[in-house]
Design an enzyme around this catalytic site. Structure first.
Site, PDB file in Angstrom:
ATOM      1  CG  ASP A 131      61.401  -0.502  51.805  1.00 13.63           C
ATOM      2  OD1 ASP A 131      61.540  -1.660  52.233  1.00 13.63           O
ATOM      3  OD2 ASP A 131      60.297   0.079  51.745  1.00 13.63           O
ATOM      4  CG  PHE A 143      53.761  -0.672  48.683  1.00 11.92           C
ATOM      5  CD1 PHE A 143      52.495  -0.117  48.719  1.00 11.92           C
ATOM      6  CD2 PHE A 143      54.081  -1.627  49.634  1.00 11.92           C
ATOM      7  CE1 PHE A 143      51.569  -0.507  49.665  1.00 11.92           C
ATOM      8  CE2 PHE A 143      53.160  -2.023  50.587  1.00 11.92           C
ATOM      9  CZ  PHE A 143      51.900  -1.458  50.604  1.00 11.92           C
ATOM     10  CE  LYS A 153      56.271  -7.260  52.493  1.00 16.07           C
ATOM     11  NZ  LYS A 153      55.003  -7.295  53.215  1.00 16.07           N
TER      12      LYS A 153
END
Length: 712
Positions: free
Chosen positions: A531, A446, A560
């Site tokens: 990532d 994802f 984030k």
């Protein structure tokens, strides 16, 4: 348009086909209570639009009428209440005769003498009753210590002393009545109900056995031998912390969210004939918490679910694209590892907004950096230098060991930046033929949902309807080095990988996998890009998840947590030769690298180091893992993770992870499922050890409740 206009605008959601109409009957009387303030309850509930709220949630709800006491001069209170209840009984009977479910809103609880007379007449058979109350309400006129009628209705309905109150005969049979939540009563009441054989579930029994189990048992009892059942809720059954606006608040009661969730689950297969909610006193209702609770309880009992604030949820459903399916809670405030909903209930946050709130809600240092900078200079665009960005980028590069950083807003932007950098590097440095560069990613990844990144996804839903996708995107199985080796060609620009796959269900790769992949990429002149949008900045117990493997990537994606839970702050970092392919105009972001974002990002990094949060995540993560692993439940198939990023895999043959997270929500813990099979635990890194233990205990209780539900 103001809130009042919205409440009376056209229905937010059309009533569902086949849904039985709901007729609301207000009883504006406080004559039977010590305080008459509850007489204003129905008017306040109508004013705030409880009927519109229920209609917005798909119920065919309408306000039928509000009954008022009609007293002649010097007429005894008892006579006035008797006449009022007789009128209510007729209104309830008429509603049911018209095919509607009555929703009676009091007023003091003496209205029950009218509600259930009307229900039993319309039902033409024995009716069961769940009486949820802090008090027994089982005095007769002879045993009452105060003479107040709101302490007598249950006894009257059971045929005890009711003749003096207009109830000529028993309306309910003792074996069809259960009293739930009792914690304050007189000996005479208890003796009467015990002699009659009424089953009473006091709070101490509920605390020991759990509300869900008690309600399930009580429902089976009141339905046995009856044509249907009803629910009568005196709001003082609920703890005053959750329901301040009641006539007689009594401490240590049922928690509101737990009750609403339990009632919602209770009535799914067996809706009640009628619902009564009494003793709402708006004059003591701080923050309108009790008014909102009345709507929540009514919605749950009438089959419309358990949303915390129906207006907010209904408006979002009406105006927002349906690209999310949130859990039914509306959050309004956060601090540290906790958040609060509009009713004031506190929750333990075990999601951290997918790690965006890794440093906790409203961290005072980061909040101060935000407000200070917002008052000085917030946005300049990158057309100019600003005084905050250089320090932020320098600190970020030093901590991660990377040469340069390109600031953007979201993790998706940072991944897109990485893809662009990898392709241009392939053409300018590796000399891949024009438009032939390839990117390899892993199945189950994802990385985001842009068109290009979706082209790298193996999830069918993420791809369906969004093609065609850019060429040059390839997938290999996660954790299989040989598959990556076979996939690399002379045209491969980069291998993009998550050190731990979060969205897939907290999947940790085999030992040595990341090291071997990085080594292979170096040998084949392929960029190794990590990532770490979810795993970075302390989440797994090290600054980067790659640090566990001793791997320094060629490119690094962060986001984030970098915004400190306050702003979207992300970045792509890389070694010098990779980042040098960008020239002015190649890539940009108006808000990326703004003074405000840079100030917040810098202070976030400082807090991360000063408070030793990666080390804290390692210590508390071990505590969380051991606690979860010790849960002996047949519903759990696996517990896996690293640091404070842990997944609990649920046996899909026994339950869905969605059911588990709904059970956690009802018990005050926020989590989220992934693909219906894994429950995620990723609390803020500032969480206390005691809250780690609480999360484990709540999960254990939730699983045990689901196990009992599955029992034959």
């Amino acid at each position: 348009m103001n809130v009042r206009d919205l409440l009376h605008a056209p229905a937010v959601a059309a009533p569902q086909q086949g849904v039985r109409p709901v007729r609301i009957l207000g009883v504006a009387s406080g004559l039977g209570a010590e305080s008459s303030g509850c007489a204003d309850g129905p008017a306040r509930l109508r004013l705030v639009g409880v009927d519109a709220h229920l209609a917005a949630r798909g119920l065919a709800a309408e306000w039928g009428e509000t009954l008022l006491p009609d007293a002649a001069p010097d007429e005894p209170v008892r006579a006035v209440v008797c006449r009022l209840c007789a009128g209510l009984a007729r209104a309830v009977t008429d509603a049911m005769g018209a095919g509607a479910t009555p929703l009676v809103l009091g007023g003091d609880h003496s209205c029950a003498m009218g509600t259930w007379r009307g229900v039993t007449k319309a039902a033409r058979g024995p009716v069961g009753l769940l009486w949820i109350d802090a008090h027994l309400d089982a005095h007769t006129p002879e045993t009452s210590h105060t003479g107040r009628l709101h302490g007598m209705p249950l006894a009257a309905l059971l045929g005890q002393g009711g003749a003096a109150l207009g109830v000529e005969r028993a309306v309910l049979a003792p074996e069809h009545v259960c009293v739930i939540g009792v914690r304050s009563f007189e000996a005479e009441e208890a003796a009467l109900l015990a002699a009659l054989g009424v089953r009473v579930y006091p709070m101490r029994e509920i605390a020991r056995r759990g509300l869900e189990k008690v309600l399930k048992e009580a429902l089976a009892r009141v339905r046995r031998g009856t044509v249907g059942y009803g629910v009568s809720l005196d709001l003082d059954a609920i703890d005053p912390a959750d329901a301040p606006g009641v006539t007689t608040p009594t401490p240590r009661g049922l928690r509101a969210a737990t009750l609403v969730a339990a009632l919602d689950a209770l009535v799914r297969d067996a809706p009640p004939l009628a619902v009564e909610i009494a003793e709402f006193d708006p004059h003591h209702d701080a923050g309108a918490a009790t008014a909102q609770l009345v709507e929540q309880v009514a919605a749950a009992l009438l089959g419309a679910g358990t949303a915390s604030t129906p207006l907010a949820i209904a408006l979002e459903r009406r105006h927002s694209a349906a690209n999310y399916a949130p859990l039914p809670v509306v959050l309004v405030r956060g601090e540290g590892a906790h958040v609060w909903d509009e009713a004031g209930r506190r929750y333990l946050d075990c999601m951290s907004a997918y790690s965006a709130v890794s440093l906790g809600h409203a961290h005072p240092r980061i909040l101060r950096a935000l407000t200070t900078q917002a008052g000085r200079l917030a946005v300049t665009s990158r057309a100019y230098y600003n005084d905050r960005l250089p320090a932020f980028l320098a600190r970020l590069c030093r901590l991660t060991g990377m040469d340069r950083a390109l600031p953007v807003n979201t993790g998706l932007e940072a991944v897109e930046t990485a893809l662009k950098a990898a392709r241009k590097w392939a053409y300018e440095v590796k000399r891949v033929p024009h438009d032939r560069a390839e990117i390899i990613a892993c199945e189950g990844n994802f990385h985001g949902r842009s068109i290009a990144i979706t082209g790298l996804s193996s999830e069918a839903q993420y791809r369906q309807g969004f093609g065609p996708f850019p060429p040059g995107l390839r997938l290999v199985p996660y954790g299989e080095l040989a598959a990556l080796e076979r996939a690399i060609t002379p045209h491969t620009a980069a291998f993009l990988v998550e050190p731990i796959q979060g969205e897939r269900g907290i999947v940790v790769p085999p030992a040595g996998y990341l090291e071997a992949c990085a080594r292979l990429c170096r040998e084949r002149n392929v960029l190794f890009i990590a990532d770490e949008v979810q795993t970075g900045l302390g989440r797994t117990g090290r600054l980067l998840a790659c640090d566990h493997a001793g791997v320094r990537p060629d490119g690094l994606v962060l986001g984030k947590a970098l915004g400190g839970g306050l702003l979207p702050v992300s970045a792509f970092l890389a070694r010098e030769d990779v980042m040098s392919v960008f020239r002015p105009g190649d890539h940009g972001s108006t808000f990326g690298g703004s003074p405000l974002a840079a100030a917040v990002g810098l202070e976030t990094l400082n807090v991360l180091v000063d408070e030793r949060l990666p080390e804290r995540a390692a210590e508390l993560g071990a505590r969380l893992m051991s606690g979860l692993a010790a849960i002996a439940s047949p519903l759990v198939q696996d517990v896996r993770g690293m640091g404070l990023l842990v997944g609990v895999e649920i046996d899909p043959a026994r339950a869905t992870a969605r059911r588990v997270v709904e059970g956690l929500l009802a018990r005050g813990v926020l989590s989220k499922d992934t693909h219906g099979t894994v429950v995620r635990f990723a609390p803020p890194l500032v969480i206390d050890p005691e809250d780690i233990d609480l999360a484990v205990e709540v999960l254990r209780d939730t699983l045990e409740a689901l196990e009992r539900t599955d029992e034959p």
